[in-house]
Design an enzyme around this catalytic site. Structure first.
Site, PDB file in Angstrom:
ATOM      1  N   ASP A 145       6.687  -4.048  -4.018  1.00 33.26           N
ATOM      2  CA  ASP A 145       5.504  -3.651  -3.276  1.00 33.26           C
ATOM      3  C   ASP A 145       5.845  -3.387  -1.804  1.00 33.26           C
ATOM      4  OD1 ASP A 145       2.548  -3.401  -3.221  1.00 33.26           O
ATOM      5  OD2 ASP A 145       2.662  -5.153  -1.901  1.00 33.26           O
ATOM      6  N   GLU A 175       8.155   0.840  -3.632  1.00 32.38           N
ATOM      7  CA  GLU A 175       6.939   1.559  -3.229  1.00 32.38           C
ATOM      8  C   GLU A 175       7.103   2.010  -1.785  1.00 32.38           C
ATOM      9  OE1 GLU A 175       2.111   0.983  -2.862  1.00 32.38           O
ATOM     10  OE2 GLU A 175       3.443  -0.678  -2.389  1.00 32.38           O
TER      11      GLU A 175
END
Length: 538
Positions: free
Chosen positions: A206, A269
């Site tokens: 993330d 990401e």
């Protein structure tokens, strides 16, 4: 022109990833929220669909301020989703079906409820104080700098007990960890090993570009292009709060952990322009295996714009860097909501025929679009902070059948489902040769059958200027195989010339009933039609 890779390819290069948002996939205990057992129950569907790996959004122990992206224990399953035993069963059953499992890893910030943060905020002298980013107030008593939260408002919250501010790139309940601290790195590497030992096949990391901040915490400069309707975070250029060069060393450390476990994948990401995105492959490819490429989400939906994007991305990739493509995820409006139901079929063909690893988002294969969420049912904290920017419509429960709540739960779904759920569901579509679900399954089957599609090279094809805005044409090739892909982004017929006298066969079309049609010299694409052509047998 981009050539083929070598004869030896890794599973994540030839495979297709399918993202599951666990709250919304399948509920087995009637609480209206999906769970790990629900994912296990639907593995046969994923195997039938033809994907190769399932990426599962966070299910760690969490207060759920940001629905699992605020982690209170990196090595535990939140009871909302089940138990570690449920996870072990999921891994075993997935592997039995030859499906890989990728976990979401959230290392930029923990929950405010994590024991690490409880220690860190206990006193300025606590050994874990430097595990997070604490700073004295500015001379006027306000925040240490002008950094803003991605979810609206300031990115600094003052702690009354010690008088200092802590930094949070997202919610105040999500304090950022200090990745410059070697103890933090070691603890997070241990968390990776915990799941690797349980058999996971990789991680999607993330907000990986946020992990390291400017050491001097300098103010971000004003953004001259900021417009009032944009999220507040866009007021400043985020050059000091993220995308710092030292992050590549952090990513290399993660890669080293995964490398000790064999063929594992590290996905990052990253919402950055192409020229910055590709730097995350790292020097000598020591960075992320797949820095997530979200450019299709952000590019205007015109053939010329998409063709230019593909050429720019292919040209920017470092030697040996493997491409990847994404049409949607849990943070973005669904592809059918952005381009319409007809063009969603063209988008499916684009995603699954470009060079590189594609990632599908659950529900896109049934054409799920924008599902309205009334204000009183809004769940997303971003929507509550900055109305109009919420992500709930992209997170609504999967629609499996025409029964109550579309087969997702026997309780009340945590978010509403689409008004056409009695028709837009897996059971209604799986045996319909004209459905978008059937199109996805056929495309995935072709990727398995044709090496040109799974790992082959790419070259764009020139077209007359009159077609450039409407049609995107390219070839995929490998070991003597050549396939030609023609995509009509427009709403009128397009007469597309085919060079030479070679006869082609329509291998697959988004327009049902055209497969097997021979074409020579030219092909007429209907509005919103995509086709894959193969040379006719001689």
């Amino acid at each position: 022109m981009s050539g083929t890779s070598g004869s030896e390819t890794l599973w994540w290069q030839s495979g297709t990833v399918y993202q599951v948002y666990p709250r919304s996939f399948q509920d087995t205990d009637g609480d209206g929220v999906g769970d790990l057992r629900g994912i296990t129950e639907r593995l046969d569907y994923l195997a039938w669909l033809g994907v190769d790996a399932v990426w599962i959004s966070p299910f760690y122990r969490s207060p759920m301020a940001d629905f699992g992206y605020d982690v209170a224990d990196y090595c535990a399953v939140d009871p909302l989703f089940g138990t570690l035993e449920d996870f072990d069963t999921l891994i075993a059953e997935a592997h039995r079906r030859k499906l890989r499992v990728i976990l979401d890893f959230v290392p930029n910030h923990s929950s405010i409820a994590h024991p690490w943060f409880a220690e860190s905020r206990a006193s300025r002298a606590n050994p874990k104080r430097d595990w997070y980013l604490w700073r004295d107030p500015a001379p006027d008593g306000g925040p240490p700098n002008n950094w803003l939260s991605n979810f609206g408002g300031p990115a600094w919250t003052q702690d009354p007990a010690t008088g200092q501010y802590y930094y949070h790139a997202f919610l105040p309940e999500q304090p950022d960890l200090n990745w410059r601290n070697p103890e933090v790195r070691a603890a997070m590497h241990d968390a990776l090993r915990f799941w690797l030992e349980r058999g996971v096949d990789g991680f999607r990391v993330d907000v990986i570009w946020h992990l390291v901040k400017d050491e001097a915490l300098r103010d971000n400069p004003e953004n001259p292009d900021f417009l009032p309707h944009q999220p507040g975070i866009n007021r400043f250029q985020q050059i000091y709060s993220c995308d710092r060069p030292e992050v590549l060393d952090v990513i290399a450390g993660m890669r080293a952990v995964l490398r000790a476990y064999g063929e594992r994948v590290l996905i990052g990401e990253i919402y950055l322009p192409i020229e910055r995105l590709v730097t995350y492959y790292g020097p000598d490819l020591t960075g992320a295996d797949l820095p997530f490429n979200f450019q299709l989400i952000q590019t205007p939906w015109r053939a010329d714009a998409v063709a230019a994007l593909v050429e720019e991305y292919e040209a920017a990739l470092p030697e040996g860097g493997w491409p990847n493509w994404v049409l949607g995820n849990h943070d973005q409006p669904r592809i059918a909501a952005r381009v319409g139901e007809a063009q969603a079929r063209v988008a499916a063909m684009l995603l699954l025929t470009l060079r590189g690893t594609p990632t599908l988002y659950y529900g896109d294969e049934i054409g799920l679009g924008h599902v309205p969420v009334p204000p009183e049912r809004a769940q997303d904290p971003w929507e509550r902070n900055e109305p109009g920017h919420g992500r709930d419509p992209a997170r609504t429960p999967m629609q499996w059948d025409a029964g109550p709540h579309a087969g997702f739960t026997v309780g009340t779904p945590w978010l509403p489902q689409s008004a056409d759920a009695d028709r837009r569901n897996v059971d209604e579509m799986r045996d319909d040769s004209r459905s978008i679900l059937t199109l996805y399954r056929r495309l995935l089957s072709l990727r398995r059958d044709w090496r040109a599609l799974s790992v082959g090279g790419y070259r764009g094809l020139p077209l007359p200027p009159s077609l450039a805005e409407a049609v995107f044409a390219y070839e995929r090739f490998s070991d003597g195989e050549t396939l030609r892909i023609l995509l009509n982004f427009g709403n009128t017929d397009c007469r597309v010339p085919l060079d030479g006298q070679e006869t082609w066969t329509v291998l697959l079309s988004t327009r049902p009933g055209r497969s097997g049609e021979p074409v020579q010299g030219e092909i007429i694409l209907a509005p919103d039609e995509g086709t894959i052509l193969a040379p006719a047998l001689r």
